[in-house]
Design a protein around this motif. Structure first.
Motif, short mmCIF file in Angstrom:
data_model
loop_
_atom_site.label_atom_id
_atom_site.label_comp_id
_atom_site.label_asym_id
_atom_site.label_seq_id
_atom_site.Cartn_x
_atom_site.Cartn_y
_atom_site.Cartn_z
N LYS A 55 0.77 -1.04 -0.04
CA LYS A 55 -0.07 -0.05 0.10
C LYS A 55 0.80 1.46 0.06
O LYS A 55 2.00 1.13 0.56
CB LYS A 55 -0.90 -0.07 1.16
CG LYS A 55 -1.63 1.28 1.19
CD LYS A 55 -3.01 1.02 2.27
CE LYS A 55 -2.54 1.04 3.63
NZ LYS A 55 -3.51 1.15 4.52
N LEU A 56 0.48 2.09 -0.79
CA LEU A 56 1.08 3.55 -0.78
C LEU A 56 0.36 4.50 -0.04
O LEU A 56 -0.85 4.57 -0.09
CB LEU A 56 1.31 4.04 -2.13
CG LEU A 56 2.38 3.42 -2.68
CD1 LEU A 56 2.43 3.89 -4.25
CD2 LEU A 56 3.89 3.55 -2.20
N ILE A 57 1.03 5.28 1.02
CA ILE A 57 0.22 6.60 1.54
C ILE A 57 0.81 7.66 1.33
O ILE A 57 2.07 7.91 1.34
CB ILE A 57 0.21 6.14 3.21
CG1 ILE A 57 -0.55 4.92 3.47
CG2 ILE A 57 -0.68 7.31 3.82
CD1 ILE A 57 -0.36 4.47 4.73
N PHE A 58 0.04 8.84 1.06
CA PHE A 58 0.52 10.17 0.53
C PHE A 58 -0.15 11.17 1.54
O PHE A 58 -1.20 11.02 1.73
CB PHE A 58 0.28 10.57 -0.61
CG PHE A 58 0.98 9.52 -1.64
CD1 PHE A 58 2.29 9.76 -2.07
CD2 PHE A 58 0.25 8.50 -2.29
CE1 PHE A 58 2.78 8.78 -3.08
CE2 PHE A 58 0.68 7.77 -3.14
CZ PHE A 58 2.20 7.65 -3.74
N GLY A 59 0.57 11.92 1.94
CA GLY A 59 0.00 13.19 2.73
C GLY A 59 0.72 14.47 2.83
O GLY A 59 1.74 14.62 2.17
N GLY A 60 -0.12 15.51 2.81
CA GLY A 60 0.44 16.91 2.82
C GLY A 60 -0.82 17.82 1.95
O GLY A 60 -1.85 17.38 1.71
N VAL A 61 -0.36 19.19 1.91
CA VAL A 61 -1.26 19.91 1.58
C VAL A 61 -1.51 19.68 -0.02
O VAL A 61 -0.63 19.38 -0.85
CB VAL A 61 -0.68 21.35 1.52
CG1 VAL A 61 -1.80 22.49 0.86
CG2 VAL A 61 -0.49 21.80 2.77
N ALA A 62 -3.03 19.46 -0.13
CA ALA A 62 -3.33 19.16 -1.81
C ALA A 62 -3.05 17.90 -2.31
O ALA A 62 -2.88 17.74 -3.28
CB ALA A 62 -2.96 20.14 -2.75
N ALA A 63 -2.45 16.85 -1.55
CA ALA A 63 -2.20 15.46 -1.67
C ALA A 63 -3.47 14.87 -2.32
O ALA A 63 -3.17 14.20 -3.44
CB ALA A 63 -1.94 14.75 -0.35
N SER A 64 -4.50 14.93 -2.10
CA SER A 64 -5.76 14.42 -2.63
C SER A 64 -5.93 14.98 -4.03
O SER A 64 -6.16 14.37 -4.84
CB SER A 64 -6.87 14.63 -1.73
OG SER A 64 -8.07 14.13 -2.65
N GLU A 65 -5.85 16.22 -3.99
CA GLU A 65 -6.22 17.07 -5.25
C GLU A 65 -4.96 16.63 -6.24
O GLU A 65 -5.32 16.11 -7.68
CB GLU A 65 -6.32 18.50 -5.15
CG GLU A 65 -6.36 19.31 -6.51
CD GLU A 65 -6.33 20.76 -6.32
OE1 GLU A 65 -6.54 21.44 -7.18
OE2 GLU A 65 -6.46 21.03 -5.31
N GLN A 66 -3.78 16.54 -5.98
CA GLN A 66 -2.86 16.22 -6.95
C GLN A 66 -2.44 14.70 -7.06
O GLN A 66 -2.48 14.10 -8.13
CB GLN A 66 -1.66 17.02 -6.32
CG GLN A 66 -1.53 18.52 -6.32
CD GLN A 66 -0.13 19.11 -6.25
OE1 GLN A 66 0.75 19.19 -6.80
NE2 GLN A 66 -0.36 20.00 -5.12
N LEU A 67 -1.97 14.17 -5.83
CA LEU A 67 -1.69 12.79 -6.13
C LEU A 67 -2.91 11.65 -6.33
O LEU A 67 -2.64 10.74 -7.15
CB LEU A 67 -0.97 12.51 -4.81
CG LEU A 67 -0.01 11.12 -4.71
CD1 LEU A 67 -0.75 9.99 -4.78
CD2 LEU A 67 1.14 11.29 -5.97
N GLY A 68 -4.00 12.19 -5.66
CA GLY A 68 -4.88 11.16 -5.84
C GLY A 68 -5.43 11.36 -7.51
O GLY A 68 -5.66 10.15 -7.97
N LYS A 69 -5.58 12.55 -8.19
CA LYS A 69 -6.02 12.39 -9.34
C LYS A 69 -5.04 12.02 -10.41
O LYS A 69 -5.24 11.31 -11.17
CB LYS A 69 -6.19 13.95 -9.79
CG LYS A 69 -7.55 14.38 -9.31
CD LYS A 69 -7.86 15.79 -9.56
CE LYS A 69 -9.11 16.50 -9.00
NZ LYS A 69 -9.11 18.10 -9.37
N GLU A 70 -3.69 11.99 -10.20
CA GLU A 70 -2.67 11.48 -10.74
C GLU A 70 -2.63 9.96 -10.83
O GLU A 70 -2.48 9.26 -11.99
CB GLU A 70 -1.32 12.04 -10.18
CG GLU A 70 0.15 11.54 -11.01
CD GLU A 70 0.12 11.91 -12.36
OE1 GLU A 70 1.00 11.43 -13.15
OE2 GLU A 70 -0.42 12.85 -12.89
N ALA A 71 -2.77 9.41 -9.49
CA ALA A 71 -2.76 7.96 -9.38
C ALA A 71 -3.95 7.35 -10.25
O ALA A 71 -3.87 6.29 -10.91
CB ALA A 71 -2.74 7.55 -7.95
#
Length: 261
Positions: free
Chosen positions: A145-161
């Motif tokens: 599993k990969l976990i990402f955190g920080g400002v706009a993580a969802s907007e940037q990383l979530g959309k990219e993934a």
């Protein structure tokens, strides 16, 4: 009946206790002939203390269903994100100053373990019984599993993934917290596998959960129960019932009223 439980915020409290009342109710359900399974977002090492308290060798699933263990402790399914995809997603995160954690077996590989704003998130990844290591960019690793955190993580990383790897499962917990697992590494798929493994029909399955990662599990079960005041709103809309948090014996009271009385 097959009774399937999430751990955190479902039968485990906010301060990481499995209340005695819930333990006893689940034990009584087993004595009454019901079968118990656990599906959690925790890794195996972090889930085992609770599985031990429940005296559950199997079946269970960890890392949101990326690893599924059978009734005798055998591996039924293991899905990992390939190293090349891990490397690309980590690189994308680093360029945008998004912190990350790669979960592999009992090791947490992180970008910066001392990043103060993410201390709570690293705690939430449940580093109990696990080794935390700074990821060496020269090393190529797979990830459960990969976990990402920080400002706009969802907007940037979530959309990219989601765009680059549409077959992967992306959980956007908040604007600053995202989890990614491999193809079909979700609790719904894990529950279907466990049910077939045990010989249960879908109509005989009851599932309890609270989070966005429980949506597919409750959707697959014949009867889905959302737990606690912080349950994800989509989960509450999907569920057949909504019960109290573990601090208030929600699961224990439900079992007592519906199966044990």
């Amino acid at each position: 009946m097959l009774l399937v439980f999430d751990l955190d915020k479902t039968i485990v409290t906010d301060d990481y206790r499995l209340p005695k009342t819930i333990q006893e109710a689940i034990a009584r359900a087993k004595l009454a002939g019901h079968v118990i399974a656990v599906l959690t977002g925790r890794g195996k090492a972090a889930a085992l203390p609770y599985l031990d308290q429940l005296r559950l060798q199997g079946p269970y699933g960890v890392n949101n269903g990326a690893l599924v263990i059978g009734s005798q402790g055998e591996i039924l399914k293991r899905i990992r994100i390939p190293a090349i995809d891990v490397q690309q997603l980590v690189r994308f995160a680093e360029l945008r100053k998004i912190e990350y954690c790669c979960m592999l077996d009992d090791i947490l590989y992180v970008g910066n373990p001392d990043y103060e704003e993410l201390q709570s998130e690293w705690i939430w990844t449940h580093d109990e019984n696990r080794q935390v290591i700074t990821l060496d960019p020269k090393i190529s690793i797979e990830a459960d599993k990969l976990i990402f955190g920080g400002v706009a993580a969802s907007e940037q990383l979530g959309k990219e993934a989601a765009m680059r790897y549409p077959e992967y499962v992306v959980y956007e917990w908040s604007e600053e917290y995202v989890e990614v697992t491999g193809s079909n590494a979700d609790k719904g798929s894990a529950l279907e596998l466990i049910s077939c493994h045990l010989g249960f029909e879908q109509r005989d399955v009851i599932a309890f959960g609270d989070g966005v990662n429980d949506l597919t599990m409750l959707a697959w079960a014949n009867h889905g129960i959302a737990v606690g005041p912080d349950a994800d709103t989509k989960l509450v809309d999907l569920a057949d019932e909504w019960i109290a948090a573990p601090e208030h014996n929600g699961v224990a009271d439900w079992l007592e009223l519906n199966l044990l009385n």
